[in-house]
Design an enzyme around this catalytic site. Structure first.
Site, PDB file in Angstrom:
ATOM      1  N   CYS A 340      27.421  49.191  19.320  1.00 14.35           N
ATOM      2  CA  CYS A 340      27.453  47.747  19.102  1.00 14.35           C
ATOM      3  C   CYS A 340      28.203  47.025  20.212  1.00 14.35           C
ATOM      4  O   CYS A 340      27.930  45.854  20.493  1.00 14.35           O
ATOM      5  CB  CYS A 340      28.070  47.431  17.744  1.00 14.35           C
ATOM      6  SG  CYS A 340      29.679  48.210  17.479  1.00 14.35           S
ATOM      7  N   HIS A 812      33.576  47.616  14.606  1.00 17.84           N
ATOM      8  CA  HIS A 812      32.244  47.076  14.887  1.00 17.84           C
ATOM      9  C   HIS A 812      32.382  45.788  15.691  1.00 17.84           C
ATOM     10  O   HIS A 812      33.352  45.042  15.535  1.00 17.84           O
ATOM     11  CB  HIS A 812      31.517  46.808  13.557  1.00 17.84           C
ATOM     12  CG  HIS A 812      30.121  46.319  13.713  1.00 17.84           C
ATOM     13  ND1 HIS A 812      29.155  47.041  14.375  1.00 17.84           N
ATOM     14  CD2 HIS A 812      29.513  45.161  13.296  1.00 17.84           C
ATOM     15  CE1 HIS A 812      28.008  46.373  14.344  1.00 17.84           C
ATOM     16  NE2 HIS A 812      28.211  45.228  13.695  1.00 17.84           N
TER      17      HIS A 812
END
EC number: 3.4.19.12
Length: 852
Positions: A340, A812
């Site tokens: 990510c 994330h």
């Protein structure tokens, strides 16, 4: 899939002899993939077409490269290869009752391609069928498979090998991205010295230089030393490997990678990353308790801490009905397993017009002039990714009328929304120990890694990374003599410290801390999190304040003294990237993030941080270098091995690199690089370095660096270095004579005497800029100085990257971008209109200069 299963049955379209005669002329061009060959049968080299695409995928039977329908002709024209294996996956609605019940998606003989099935389709209602056939160009003659009895044996074997070959990204799947590490042969018997060394949780620096990044802890004696240099600009001076060569201590762990699950360990003896089954014991020897890191202060695991969930909810805008966005510029990217950080950075990069023009605008030229293996070309893969994100081809809204019509035809054409950047990640991370792994990474470090690759691979007349470049003026002052030194350096990111002491809700923070401790004592879940609210103005003030310089050597006192350094902008970039320095280590060695809320402004003015240079009344520090320690053995070879490694990684012969570093006086890889360019045509360029005896003159006339020739002329080596930077020979000689043959001072003399330099263009034509991996070095060596796009210091926010989690090694990343007047959230494959962009919780911010 076994050949017997794959090539069973089937009607021959031609007589066996006819097929054989048809393929005979092409047999010399058909290769059988061997073990280790990469067969690109799942993704086009120039686009994100796959066997799932409407036109399928064509795989060259000679190069093993895959091409979509739009790009196959280009490869045929460029290479003349005629035989391709065409692969296509069909998705059809099941006939009711035909299967006698639902079958598992992948368990039927009709599937032989290593592809993911569409998770949006119910396996009870749809079925997949793979089709393979040979296509011969230019007539597009098709031979359906199976035809095992009619095809020549070589073709049958090749087809079988192609279809059974594993995906080249098999090692990059989320479950097995990286190669399996082996336990080091030294781990079990490692001897650790009982020398009382204890490693603190922060504040590390190399014991042989001042570097504070890429540091490695030797597990034998506890030495903290810097690692090798990488092309992305990270790394160090190679002191860790030098220490191994001196001591033979084989294992080292990278500081900053230690987690409850392990750490990054490297074996200098085995020359590869390894596993250390006894890492917890080895770290405990130096006071690092990994077991303690398994829990946080309240005894609960990170995943169990409810207040952390709020951060995830706020940044991802969970619980809100977000409207999906489709079309050009609204394409998502698949998470390949902790990728990510890459997705967020690339979405921000390709929202910038300069990058769009450089790669997508030049796409036809880049593709036409790409090398024979475009999967290994940076500009090709950047253009491919940019087109995938901006074309809208992979971001189409579902049309109900189309879906009904497709179902009626018993075939479903799936919408390919989003792209999978497997080929891109595999290439740009190749050779990098961190980005080639499946571990979570720091988005800021990846941004700098990408910019370095852009710098090294010029595209067109302008370098798009120039929009981020700016000059920093560093003012260093000796606190005792009050004298100053001004220096400039290039940077791409403004790093803002978090001014925790300026929090505006201190009373709430104190009350929260008391409640948290009570909950910890009672083993209850912690109270609702209270974030520190930090004014942006306080962070900006902390950035501008002087910092102490450790181990400062004052040339005015010719001794170590107290020194302070302040930084200002000598130029303002077109795009300002601001990083909030949130990440640190606690006293207990647990990596942590400062969970703060900063009121980042939509409009930013940093004009007051413009550098002013030497001021009236200021006196400069003398240009005197620190004393040099003379070795006991004057014949000892003094070569900076880290600079040698940098040059060798560029592809130059090792001995030539050693000579370049030696004859340029260990002044760094950039200066040595210019020496290589000036001498690479000499017949003894790659011959071993021969060190002259002390006091003698080298056989090639180079002499000891800095020595004065008999005719009182500067050493030819130093003249050649300055000339290679684009200056005239007479100016180089004059500058060296004026500075007693001090190369650094000679360069400063040239820049401070512009009237002495006759108008001339930098001599950059000696190097082919398209093939020079370090073209940026030469570009900066020109007389015009570094490439900058200076202007006003007023900016507007257009994007930010946020991080959720406790450290850069976990969590994330999500990106928010302002497009067409509204904010959009890019959360991997999910692209939606943002309702509440959490601008106060960002990690990296992107500002665009407001035109004056």
């Amino acid at each position: 899939m076994k050949r017997a299963t794959l090539f069973s049955g089937g009607d021959a379209q031609m007589a066996a002899g006819d097929l054989g005669e048809l393929l005979v002329p092409y047999l010399p061009t058909i290769r059988v993939p061997k073990s280790g060959d990469r067969v690109y049968k799942t993704e086009c080299a120039f686009s994100y077409d796959s066997p799932d695409s409407e036109g399928g995928l064509y795989v060259c039977m000679n190069t093993f490269l895959g091409f979509g329908r739009e790009h196959i002709e280009r490869h045929y024209r460029k290479t003349g290869q005629c035989v391709y294996l065409h692969l296509k996956r069909h998705v059809r609605e099941k006939v009711p009752g035909a299967s006698g019940g639902a079958l598992p998606k992948r368990r039927n003989a009709k599937l032989f391609l290593d592809l993911e099935t569409n998770s949006d389709l119910n396996s009870d209602d749809f079925e997949y069928e793979d089709e393979a056939k040979l296509v011969i160009f230019p007539d597009h003659y098709e031979i359906s498979l199976p035809n095992i009895e009619e095809l020549p044996a070589l073709v049958t074997i090749a087809c079988d090998a192609f279809l059974s070959a594993k995906s080249p990204y098999r090692k990059q799947d989320p479950d097995s991205w990286e190669e399996e590490l082996q336990a080091s042969k030294h781990a079990k018997t490692l001897v650790q010295l009982d020398n009382g060394v204890r490693i603190p949780p922060s504040g590390w620096k190399c014991s042989k230089c001042d570097l504070r990044e890429n540091l490695w802890l030797n597990l034998t004696d506890g030495s903290v030393l810097c690692g090798r240099w990488f092309f992305d600009g990270s790394g160090g001076n190679g002191h860790a490997i030098e220490h191994y060569k001196e001591t033979g201590y084989p294992l080292a762990v990278k500081l900053g990678t230690i987690t409850p699950d392990g750490a990054d360990v490297y074996s200098f003896d085995e020359e590869e990353p390894v596993l250390d089954p006894h890492i917890a014991k080895h770290l405990a020897h130096f006071g690092i308790d990994m077991l303690q890191m398994q829990v946080t202060e309240n005894g609960l695991r990170d995943n169990d801490i409810k207040p952390r969930v709020s951060e995830w909810e706020v940044i991802q805008e969970a619980g809100m009905k977000l409207k999906p966005m489709y079309g050009p510029g609204y394409t998502g990217m698949k998470n390949l397993g902790n990728s990510c950080y890459l997705n967020a950075v690339m979405q921000a990069i390709f929202s910038i017009p300069e990058f769009q023009r450089a790669y997508v605008g030049n796409l036809p030229r880049i593709f036409d002039y790409s090398p024979l293996d475009p999967t290994q070309d940076f500009n090709t893969q950047m253009a491919k990714l940019g087109h995938g994100l901006l074309s809208g081809q992979y971001s189409k809204p579902p049309l109900k009328s189309e879906l009904i019509e497709q179902v009626m035809k018993e075939e479903h054409k799936p919408q390919h929304n989003g792209i999978s950047p497997q080929m891109f990640k595999a290439f740009i991370s190749k050779g990098h120990p961190e980005f080639s792994s499946n571990r979570q990474q720091d988005a800021q470090e990846f941004f700098l890694h990408l910019i370095n690759l852009v710098e090294r691979n010029p595209v067109g007349s302008e370098n798009p990374s120039d929009v981020f470049r700016f000059l920093v003026e560093e003012r260093t002052q000796c606190c005792q003599s009050r004298k100053v030194r001004y220096a400039q350096r290039v940077d791409y990111i403004m790093q803002l410290p978090v001014a925790m002491e300026a929090a505006t809700n201190k009373d709430e923070l104190i009350a929260y801390e008391l409640k948290r401790r009570e909950a910890e004592s009672a083993r209850r879940p912690p109270p609702e999190l209270v974030r520190a609210k930090i004014p942006f103005s306080a962070c900006l003030q902390a950035f501008s304040e002087p910092n102490n310089v450790e181990d400062f050597w004052s040339s005015a006192l010719q001794a170590k003294s107290a020194g302070v350094k302040t930084s200002r902008f000598a130029s303002f970039p077109e795009y300002l990237v601001v990083q909030i320095k949130k990440f640190t280590f606690g006293l207990d060695w647990i990596p942590k993030k400062l969970d703060v809320s900063i009121d980042m402004p939509d409009y930013l003015d940093i004009s007051h941080l413009r550098a002013r240079g030497l001021q009236p009344g200021e006196e400069e520090l003398p240009d005197i270098a620190p004393p040099i320690v003379i070795p006991d053995d004057p014949k000892a070879l003094d070569i900076d091995e880290s600079s040698v490694m940098q040059l060798a990684e560029m592809g130059f012969p090792l001995e030539a690199c050693r000579k370049a570093v030696y004859y340029t006086g260990n002044l760094g890889a950039e200066v040595a690089f210019n020496w290589i360019i000036a001498h690479m045509e000499e017949p003894d360029f790659a011959e071993p370095l021969v060190i002259p005896a002390f006091g003698e003159v080298a056989s090639n006339g180079a002499g000891a660096f800095g020595a004065v020739g008999l005719d009182n002329q500067p050493p030819e080596e130093m003249v050649a270095i300055i000339v290679s930077m684009g200056f005239q020979r007479n100016l180089a000689i004059q500058a060296l004579k004026a500075t007693n043959n001090n190369l650094e001072r000679a360069l400063e003399w040239i820049f401070s005497h512009p009237e002495m330099e006759q108008a001339s263009e930098p001599a950059l034509d000696m190097v082919d800029m398209e093939n020079n991996v370090n073209a940026n070095i030469l570009a900066e060596a020109g007389s015009e100085g570094p490439r900058i796009k200076d202007g006003s210091g007023r900016y507007e926010l257009f994007g930010f990257i946020s991080h959720m989690g406790t450290s850069t090694m976990s969590g994330h990343y999500v990106c928010h971008l302002k497009k067409e007047g509204r904010w959009v959230i890019y959360n991997d494959l999910k692209v939606c209109a943002s309702e509440r962009p959490p601008k106060d919780l960002g990690y990296i911010y992107f500002y665009h200069r407001i035109p004056s």
